[in-house]
Design an enzyme around this catalytic site. Structure first.
Site, PDB file in Angstrom:
ATOM      1  N   ASP A 256       0.856  -1.200   0.000  1.00  0.00           N
ATOM      2  CA  ASP A 256       0.000   0.000   0.000  1.00  0.00           C
ATOM      3  C   ASP A 256       0.891   1.250   0.000  1.00  0.00           C
ATOM      4  O   ASP A 256       0.713   2.175  -0.808  1.00  0.00           O
ATOM      5  CB  ASP A 256      -0.873  -0.042   1.261  1.00  0.00           C
ATOM      6  CG  ASP A 256      -2.043   0.931   1.229  1.00  0.00           C
ATOM      7  OD1 ASP A 256      -2.757   1.009   2.245  1.00  0.00           O
ATOM      8  OD2 ASP A 256      -2.240   1.590   0.195  1.00  0.00           O
TER       9      ASP A 256
ATOM     10  N   VAL B  79       1.412  -7.638   6.735  1.00  0.00           N
ATOM     11  CA  VAL B  79       0.913  -7.061   7.998  1.00  0.00           C
ATOM     12  C   VAL B  79      -0.311  -7.823   8.512  1.00  0.00           C
ATOM     13  O   VAL B  79      -0.473  -8.048   9.708  1.00  0.00           O
ATOM     14  CB  VAL B  79       0.542  -5.569   7.765  1.00  0.00           C
ATOM     15  CG1 VAL B  79      -0.261  -4.995   8.907  1.00  0.00           C
ATOM     16  CG2 VAL B  79       1.802  -4.766   7.512  1.00  0.00           C
TER      17      VAL B  79
HETATM   18  N1  APR Z   1       5.542  -5.044  -4.631  1.00  0.00           N
HETATM   19  C1  APR Z   1       4.949  -6.250  -4.513  1.00  0.00           C
HETATM   20  N2  APR Z   1       4.635  -6.821  -3.326  1.00  0.00           N
HETATM   21  C2  APR Z   1       4.976  -6.140  -2.207  1.00  0.00           C
HETATM   22  C3  APR Z   1       5.596  -4.861  -2.249  1.00  0.00           C
HETATM   23  C4  APR Z   1       5.892  -4.328  -3.531  1.00  0.00           C
HETATM   24  N3  APR Z   1       6.482  -3.128  -3.681  1.00  0.00           N
HETATM   25  N4  APR Z   1       5.794  -4.442  -0.964  1.00  0.00           N
HETATM   26  C5  APR Z   1       5.321  -5.416  -0.159  1.00  0.00           C
HETATM   27  N5  APR Z   1       4.836  -6.433  -0.898  1.00  0.00           N
HETATM   28  C6  APR Z   1       4.256  -7.700  -0.465  1.00  0.00           C
HETATM   29  C7  APR Z   1       4.558  -8.135   0.941  1.00  0.00           C
HETATM   30  O1  APR Z   1       5.845  -8.730   1.008  1.00  0.00           O
HETATM   31  C8  APR Z   1       3.450  -9.175   1.131  1.00  0.00           C
HETATM   32  O2  APR Z   1       3.838 -10.394   0.517  1.00  0.00           O
HETATM   33  O3  APR Z   1       2.846  -7.544  -0.466  1.00  0.00           O
HETATM   34  C9  APR Z   1       2.288  -8.594   0.327  1.00  0.00           C
HETATM   35  C10 APR Z   1       1.156  -8.006   1.171  1.00  0.00           C
HETATM   36  O4  APR Z   1       1.707  -7.493   2.382  1.00  0.00           O
HETATM   37  P1  APR Z   1       1.223  -6.078   2.976  1.00  0.00           P
HETATM   38  O5  APR Z   1       1.624  -5.006   2.054  1.00  0.00           O
HETATM   39  O6  APR Z   1       1.692  -6.028   4.382  1.00  0.00           O
HETATM   40  O7  APR Z   1      -0.374  -6.163   2.922  1.00  0.00           O
HETATM   41  P2  APR Z   1      -1.402  -6.954   3.860  1.00  0.00           P
HETATM   42  O8  APR Z   1      -0.782  -8.106   4.553  1.00  0.00           O
HETATM   43  O9  APR Z   1      -2.592  -7.198   2.971  1.00  0.00           O
HETATM   44  O10 APR Z   1      -1.766  -5.882   4.985  1.00  0.00           O
HETATM   45  C11 APR Z   1      -2.506  -4.748   4.601  1.00  0.00           C
HETATM   46  O11 APR Z   1      -0.865  -3.282   5.500  1.00  0.00           O
HETATM   47  O12 APR Z   1       0.245  -1.657   4.408  1.00  0.00           O
HETATM   48  C12 APR Z   1      -0.819  -1.894   5.222  1.00  0.00           C
HETATM   49  O13 APR Z   1      -2.394  -0.202   4.611  1.00  0.00           O
HETATM   50  C13 APR Z   1      -2.129  -1.589   4.541  1.00  0.00           C
HETATM   51  O14 APR Z   1      -3.343  -1.787   6.564  1.00  0.00           O
HETATM   52  C14 APR Z   1      -3.057  -2.427   5.346  1.00  0.00           C
HETATM   53  C15 APR Z   1      -2.226  -3.678   5.614  1.00  0.00           C
END
Ligand code: APR
Length: 169
Positions: free
Chosen positions: A35, A121
């Site tokens: 995100d 997360v």
């Molecule tokens: N490109 C591709 N994948 C990515 C990137 C990137 N630039 N950055 C992180 N990821 C991967 C992470 O390694 C993980 O495998 O995206 C996947 C989802 O992880 P998160 O981003 O933590 O998302 P999520 O687990 O769905 O949690 C959502 O996290 O960032 C906050 O605002 C968001 O509150 C929400 C929560």
């Protein structure tokens, strides 16, 4: 012709596809993880556009322009937080993939890239999430004919192994 499912190891913000999918939270006002990366790469107009959407329920999906991203669209979806698996987490994660594909169909998109929703997360077990992602996308593509090229974007080696093993089956 049918659709293809491919894997890409790396940063989803670099992909020049019709839409990249954001693993957002229900406020749609940005966060960490993918995100944060998407908002940083898209620029401040993305947050402005998200402010007009009045949030997003878990399992739902909403679309905005991609602004400074190479991808013209971002589809924001909110994955379930993992609480042990007894709170409809699997069903809600499935809905994320299905609703995102439905929205991409509505906008006649031809290529879409998913991150590993909820596995950062939100703590969803990676192996179960990978199975749900691939099965719900395959089921949707099977029902809806010529559809977008679907790219699963893997950001770590564990997910890369999980997805490539599952896709070989
Ligand atoms: N490109 C591709 N994948 C990515 C990137 C990137 N630039 N950055 C992180 N990821 C991967 C992470 O390694 C993980 O495998 O995206 C996947 C989802 O992880 P998160 O981003 O933590 O998302 P999520 O687990 O769905 O949690 C959502 O996290 O960032 C906050 O605002 C968001 O509150 C929400 C929560």
């Amino acid at each position: 012709m049918g659709s293809t499912i491919t894997l890409f190891r790396g940063d989803i913000t670099k992909l020049k596809v019709d839409a990249i999918v954001n693993a957002a939270n229900r406020t749609l006002l940005g966060g960490g993880g993918v995100d944060g990366a998407i908002h940083r790469a898209a620029g401040p107009e993305l947050l402005e556009a998200c402010r007009t959407l009045d949030g997003c329920k878990t399992g739902e999906a909403k679309i905005t322009p991609g602004f400074q991203l190479p991808a013209p669209y971002v589809i924001h979806t909110v994955g379930p937080v993992w609480h042990g698996g007894k709170n409809r987490e699997e069903e809600l994660l499935e809905r994320c993939y299905r609703n995102t594909l439905e929205l991409s169909m509505k906008h006649q998109l031809t290529s879409i890239a998913f991150p590993n929703i909820s596995t950062g997360v939100y703590g969803f077990p990676k192996a179960l999430a990978a199975k749900i992602a691939i099965e719900s996308v395959k089921e949707f593509l099977g029902k809806h004919g010529p559809l977008p090229e679907v790219i699963f974007v893997l950001f770590d080696s564990e997910n890369e192994t999980l997805y490539s093993t599952l896709l070989k089956k």
